[in-house]
Every structure is written in structure tokens, then in C-alpha cells.
Design a protein around this motif. Sequence first.
Motif, PDB file in Angstrom:
ATOM      1  N   ASP A 103      -8.124  39.755  -4.436  1.00  0.00           N
ATOM      2  CA  ASP A 103      -7.014  40.624  -4.149  1.00  0.00           C
ATOM      3  C   ASP A 103      -7.322  41.969  -3.453  1.00  0.00           C
ATOM      4  O   ASP A 103      -8.102  42.557  -4.224  1.00  0.00           O
ATOM      5  N   PRO A 104      -6.743  42.618  -2.488  1.00  0.00           N
ATOM      6  CA  PRO A 104      -7.065  43.908  -2.228  1.00  0.00           C
ATOM      7  C   PRO A 104      -6.837  44.832  -3.246  1.00  0.00           C
ATOM      8  O   PRO A 104      -7.732  45.804  -3.292  1.00  0.00           O
ATOM      9  N   GLU A 105      -5.880  44.802  -4.190  1.00  0.00           N
ATOM     10  CA  GLU A 105      -5.800  45.716  -5.098  1.00  0.00           C
ATOM     11  C   GLU A 105      -6.509  45.595  -6.568  1.00  0.00           C
ATOM     12  O   GLU A 105      -6.690  46.478  -7.037  1.00  0.00           O
ATOM     13  N   MET A 106      -7.307  44.382  -6.718  1.00  0.00           N
ATOM     14  CA  MET A 106      -7.809  44.502  -7.964  1.00  0.00           C
ATOM     15  C   MET A 106      -8.964  43.432  -7.917  1.00  0.00           C
ATOM     16  O   MET A 106      -8.892  42.445  -7.196  1.00  0.00           O
ATOM     17  N   PHE A 107     -10.124  43.340  -8.745  1.00  0.00           N
ATOM     18  CA  PHE A 107     -11.289  42.334  -8.786  1.00  0.00           C
ATOM     19  C   PHE A 107     -10.801  41.484  -9.957  1.00  0.00           C
ATOM     20  O   PHE A 107     -11.849  40.686 -10.167  1.00  0.00           O
ATOM     21  N   ASP A 108      -9.611  41.535 -10.609  1.00  0.00           N
ATOM     22  CA  ASP A 108      -9.530  40.636 -11.866  1.00  0.00           C
ATOM     23  C   ASP A 108      -9.566  39.256 -11.584  1.00  0.00           C
ATOM     24  O   ASP A 108      -9.921  38.565 -12.388  1.00  0.00           O
ATOM     25  N   GLY A 109      -8.698  38.973 -10.154  1.00  0.00           N
ATOM     26  CA  GLY A 109      -8.832  37.332 -10.124  1.00  0.00           C
ATOM     27  C   GLY A 109      -9.929  37.018  -9.131  1.00  0.00           C
ATOM     28  O   GLY A 109      -9.397  36.165  -8.321  1.00  0.00           O
ATOM     29  N   ALA A 110     -11.197  37.774  -9.111  1.00  0.00           N
ATOM     30  CA  ALA A 110     -11.948  37.303  -8.006  1.00  0.00           C
ATOM     31  C   ALA A 110     -12.529  35.966  -8.329  1.00  0.00           C
ATOM     32  O   ALA A 110     -12.607  35.472  -9.366  1.00  0.00           O
ATOM     33  N   GLU A 111     -12.519  35.090  -7.036  1.00  0.00           N
ATOM     34  CA  GLU A 111     -13.248  33.754  -7.112  1.00  0.00           C
ATOM     35  C   GLU A 111     -14.600  33.882  -6.050  1.00  0.00           C
ATOM     36  O   GLU A 111     -14.886  34.677  -5.274  1.00  0.00           O
ATOM     37  N   VAL A 112     -15.229  32.837  -6.445  1.00  0.00           N
ATOM     38  CA  VAL A 112     -16.608  32.837  -5.856  1.00  0.00           C
ATOM     39  C   VAL A 112     -16.748  31.080  -5.215  1.00  0.00           C
ATOM     40  O   VAL A 112     -16.195  30.331  -5.900  1.00  0.00           O
ATOM     41  N   LYS A 113     -17.090  30.895  -4.005  1.00  0.00           N
ATOM     42  CA  LYS A 113     -17.120  29.886  -3.377  1.00  0.00           C
ATOM     43  C   LYS A 113     -18.436  29.718  -2.493  1.00  0.00           C
ATOM     44  O   LYS A 113     -18.775  30.529  -1.728  1.00  0.00           O
ATOM     45  N   ILE A 114     -18.696  28.397  -2.096  1.00  0.00           N
ATOM     46  CA  ILE A 114     -19.834  28.387  -1.065  1.00  0.00           C
ATOM     47  C   ILE A 114     -19.353  27.718   0.246  1.00  0.00           C
ATOM     48  O   ILE A 114     -18.270  26.879   0.065  1.00  0.00           O
ATOM     49  N   PHE A 115     -19.531  27.963   1.228  1.00  0.00           N
ATOM     50  CA  PHE A 115     -19.213  27.648   2.588  1.00  0.00           C
ATOM     51  C   PHE A 115     -20.519  27.245   3.325  1.00  0.00           C
ATOM     52  O   PHE A 115     -21.472  27.983   3.381  1.00  0.00           O
ATOM     53  N   LYS A 116     -20.492  25.909   4.134  1.00  0.00           N
ATOM     54  CA  LYS A 116     -21.441  25.609   5.024  1.00  0.00           C
ATOM     55  C   LYS A 116     -21.810  26.266   6.171  1.00  0.00           C
ATOM     56  O   LYS A 116     -22.807  26.414   6.798  1.00  0.00           O
ATOM     57  N   SER A 117     -20.510  26.951   6.584  1.00  0.00           N
ATOM     58  CA  SER A 117     -20.830  27.575   8.010  1.00  0.00           C
ATOM     59  C   SER A 117     -19.670  28.801   8.158  1.00  0.00           C
ATOM     60  O   SER A 117     -18.763  28.682   7.378  1.00  0.00           O
ATOM     61  N   ILE A 118     -19.686  29.729   9.012  1.00  0.00           N
ATOM     62  CA  ILE A 118     -18.892  30.727   8.938  1.00  0.00           C
ATOM     63  C   ILE A 118     -17.497  30.389   9.624  1.00  0.00           C
ATOM     64  O   ILE A 118     -16.801  30.655   9.017  1.00  0.00           O
ATOM     65  N   THR A 119     -17.419  29.407  10.442  1.00  0.00           N
ATOM     66  CA  THR A 119     -16.224  28.883  10.904  1.00  0.00           C
ATOM     67  C   THR A 119     -15.442  28.303   9.532  1.00  0.00           C
ATOM     68  O   THR A 119     -14.182  28.699   9.568  1.00  0.00           O
ATOM     69  N   GLU A 120     -16.195  27.670   8.830  1.00  0.00           N
ATOM     70  CA  GLU A 120     -15.596  26.998   7.622  1.00  0.00           C
ATOM     71  C   GLU A 120     -14.824  28.079   6.659  1.00  0.00           C
ATOM     72  O   GLU A 120     -13.710  28.011   6.418  1.00  0.00           O
TER      73      GLU A 120
END
Length: 246
Positions: free
Chosen positions: A25-42
Amino acid sequence: MLVSTPTQIAGVDGCKAGWIAVTADPEMFDGAEVKIFKSITELILDLAARSIIAIDMPIGLPERTKKGGREPDRAAREFLGPQRASVFPVPSRRAVYEQDYAQVCAVARETSDGRAVSKQLFGILPRIRQIDETLRQDPVLRERVFEVHPEVSFKVMNNNEPLLERKKIKGRIHWRGMKIRTKLLTKEGFPLSFLDQSPPHGAGHDDFYDACACAWSAKRILEGKALVFPPHPSLDGEGLEQAIRA
């Protein structure tokens, strides 16, 4: 702010599996998530429509380059000082679009200061082409996708003081360097529990922390607080801005 009511920011770095993205969320990093993508389009399709994306990959390719690469490469290297080697000088667009290493080096010598391209830079050329092709095809994305550099971001976080420990030494994680960066990221609002998790399969701890630093820069870009290297960027021949933000 650059766009109206964005609902998401994303910090993106290349990794073995493709791209690692830290979203928040632009307001805070408390709920940050991390994920992998195969391509920029995806990746772009997965994000909110008005998200700000800060990516550790060159954007804007010159027709010719001087010693040290593009203007943003030279400016970032000067700012980093002892860590300047972490910024790879980017060759011309013609060189980037060659497929064979020997040909890339030949074109780079012809269109730059006569230097060849490192094998490390050659290895990320497919990712540079992905970004370049995507932004050339969709001008609207140029208002949302920005080039950043994690080590520049970390130095800005550190009150513009150099980080004396590197993240990796001889290809291996350097935990003292990572600990320094952990402290900086937690100071900026990332939960320690988030930073302490194992990164997704196909990404290293350094990739994960770099993506976090990119997300921090995305927030600063959105808020209009980011430093810009160089301060007055130029456009390349395709109309893409050549600048690194932090």
C-alpha cells in the motif's frame, strides 16, 4: 503525486526465476507482499491499474554512449563512490539488441568508448530488452514505470552515507552487509517478520532486499520526494527518459 489515487506500489528486481516484486500500500509497508513473475507483462497485468513500479533495470537506451555508460549510470556511480561498481555501464540500444556476446561487444565498441560488455551485463540483456520493448509499445506505462538502483536507494536511506559492507562477496551472501540493510529497511517501515522470511523459490535474499529497496523508492517517486540522477534527465531516441531515482 504522479498519478491519481494509486492503490499499490511495487519494487521489482531481476532474479533467477524471472522477476521478484515487493508490493505494498502506498501509505505503509506493514502489509507488503513478495511474489515471483516470469515476465514483465505478467507482472504488470497482476498489479493494480495505476500502480507505481520502480524497477532495478535500465530504462532508456542511447544511440551512443560515453565512458561510464549513460548519463544516469555516470551520475549514480559518482554518488555511490566506494560502491560505484554495482552500477553497470549500459551500452547503446544497437548493442543491447544483439544476441551473440561477441557481436554485442563489437557493436558496443563501435557505438561507445571502445569498451566491450561484461558477461554479467550480457546476462541481463534479455531483461533490458523486455522493459524496453514493453515501454516502447505502451507509452502510458512510461508514467508508471521508473528506473531505480537498490544501492543508490540504500545510500539515500542511510542519510547519503556510504554502506561500507556489501550484500555479496565472491557470489555469496555477506550477512554483515545484509544486516545493515535490514536495519535500514525496518527503519523505513518494513516489518522484521517480513524481511526475515525466506525469499520465494528462484530468488536470493539479496534479490528480495533489493526489491524492498526498490519499493521504498517507488513510494518516494509517488510522493515526489525521489532524488533524480541526473537532475535534468534526457530522453532517448524512442522518447524514454534516462534517469535513476531513489
